[in-house]
Design an enzyme around this catalytic site. Structure first.
Site, PDB file in Angstrom:
ATOM      1  N   HIS A  41       0.853  -1.199   0.000  1.00  0.00           N
ATOM      2  CA  HIS A  41       0.000   0.000   0.000  1.00  0.00           C
ATOM      3  C   HIS A  41       0.887   1.248   0.000  1.00  0.00           C
ATOM      4  O   HIS A  41       1.950   1.263   0.613  1.00  0.00           O
ATOM      5  CB  HIS A  41      -0.918  -0.007   1.240  1.00  0.00           C
ATOM      6  CG  HIS A  41      -2.027   0.992   1.123  1.00  0.00           C
ATOM      7  ND1 HIS A  41      -1.839   2.328   1.338  1.00  0.00           N
ATOM      8  CD2 HIS A  41      -3.337   0.840   0.786  1.00  0.00           C
ATOM      9  CE1 HIS A  41      -2.986   2.966   1.151  1.00  0.00           C
ATOM     10  NE2 HIS A  41      -3.913   2.072   0.807  1.00  0.00           N
ATOM     11  N   GLU A  86      -4.171   1.954  -7.207  1.00  0.00           N
ATOM     12  CA  GLU A  86      -4.555   3.067  -6.328  1.00  0.00           C
ATOM     13  C   GLU A  86      -3.685   4.277  -6.652  1.00  0.00           C
ATOM     14  O   GLU A  86      -2.552   4.380  -6.142  1.00  0.00           O
ATOM     15  CB  GLU A  86      -4.338   2.691  -4.864  1.00  0.00           C
ATOM     16  CG  GLU A  86      -5.232   1.587  -4.355  1.00  0.00           C
ATOM     17  CD  GLU A  86      -5.508   1.731  -2.854  1.00  0.00           C
ATOM     18  OE1 GLU A  86      -6.680   1.688  -2.489  1.00  0.00           O
ATOM     19  OE2 GLU A  86      -4.564   1.908  -2.066  1.00  0.00           O
TER      20      GLU A  86
HETATM   21  P1  13P Z   1      -9.926   6.154   0.331  1.00  0.00           P
HETATM   22  O1  13P Z   1     -11.053   5.275  -0.129  1.00  0.00           O
HETATM   23  O2  13P Z   1     -10.133   6.753   1.675  1.00  0.00           O
HETATM   24  O3  13P Z   1      -9.538   7.149  -0.734  1.00  0.00           O
HETATM   25  O4  13P Z   1      -8.649   5.181   0.521  1.00  0.00           O
HETATM   26  C1  13P Z   1      -8.280   4.362  -0.512  1.00  0.00           C
HETATM   27  C2  13P Z   1      -7.269   3.415   0.000  1.00  0.00           C
HETATM   28  O5  13P Z   1      -6.135   3.785   0.240  1.00  0.00           O
HETATM   29  C3  13P Z   1      -7.701   2.025   0.237  1.00  0.00           C
HETATM   30  O6  13P Z   1      -6.621   1.194   0.468  1.00  0.00           O
END
Ligand code: 13P
Length: 255
Positions: free
Chosen positions: A101, A171
């Site tokens: 992450h 992401e």
């Molecule tokens: P948000 O949905 O708060 O933008 O976070 C995304 C995230 O990092 C999930 O791992």
């Protein structure tokens, strides 16, 4: 075997009204009429990653869906203060783990090499890996997204050969917690690119690509309607059980 595709990542947070309210009132109340078997089947694509300290409490309340950890150690055991091993999360009932992450990369200096080591451990231990990749805003604005992702994927996957299933979570760092997102069409194209690279670098075919970054009730379905978007990794919105359930229902409607 089914696996999680809509995943709550609570990060280092707990639902503001508490875990039992999240499960019993926000999550289950509208599904009360479903019996255990129906629930198990309905929630087969839902995954929840609470802080590991609160996993047992959540599991006693929630006997459906999949449970995962937000990270695992790259080591198997031994003197690694603060780490939690793959075996330990399996022992607690986790079937999958988020790895790489961007918050691990930013606050704990995790590199692609470290993520690759964690990926190997997941595959070896039969933990479904949810491998996170993403570009920063500058890269996005410069049109470098695909190059950045390709580089991350090559470094993470180059020495991997596996028949196991795996999930990549795209992401974009600039979309996390910001309320901003790329368009669903953009994400769809990027996911195709990710799939092509993973298949060419690592020869892994059983792969799902999910999207994370400011997924909310209002925008979730537009993502789920795209062919290459297989699910979502959800931070902030997952802390509200009702909103998370609504997003999950939207996902189920698009199957
Ligand atoms: P948000 O949905 O708060 O933008 O976070 C995304 C995230 O990092 C999930 O791992």
């Amino acid at each position: 075997m089914s696996h999680p595709l809509v995943i709550a990542n609570w990060k280092m947070n707990l639902p503001s009204k508490g875990i039992s309210e999240w499960v019993l009132n926000e999550m289950i109340s509208s599904n009360e009429e479903k019996d255990f078997e129906e629930k198990t089947s309905f929630f087969k694509f839902m995954g929840v990653c609470p802080p590991i300290s609160h996993l047992s409490e959540l599991k006693t309340l929630m006997n459906f869906g999949h449970f995962g950890s937000q990270d695992i150690s790259r080591f198997q055991d031994g003197a690694k203060t603060g780490d939690i091993s793959a075996d330990m999360i399996i022992d607690r009932g986790c079937t999958f783990s988020i790895i790489g992450h961007s918050e691990r990369r930013e606050f704990h200096n995790e590199t692609n090499d470290v993520v690759s080591e964690k990926l190997k451990i997941c595959l070896e231990k039969n933990i479904l890996p949810v491998v996170c990749i993403g570009e920063c805003l500058e890269d996005y604005n410069n049109g470098d997204t695909l190059d950045v992702l390709e580089n991350q994927l090559k470094e993470i996957f180059s020495s991997i050969i596996s028949e196991n299933k795996l999930i990549v979570a795209y992401e974009p760092i600039w979309a996390i917690g910001s309320g901003k997102t790329p368009s669903a069409k953009e994400v769809n194209n990027i996911h195709q690119h990710i799939k092509d690279i993973v298949q060419s670098v690592a020869n892994i075919n059983d792969i799902n690509i999910i999207y994370g970054g400011s997924v909310k009730r209002e925008n979730a379905k537009t993502f789920f309607l795209e062919k290459n978007i297989d699910g979502a990794l959800i931070g902030g919105a997952s802390l509200n059980g009702r909103e998370f359930l609504d997003i999950y229902n939207d996902f189920m409607e698009t199957l």
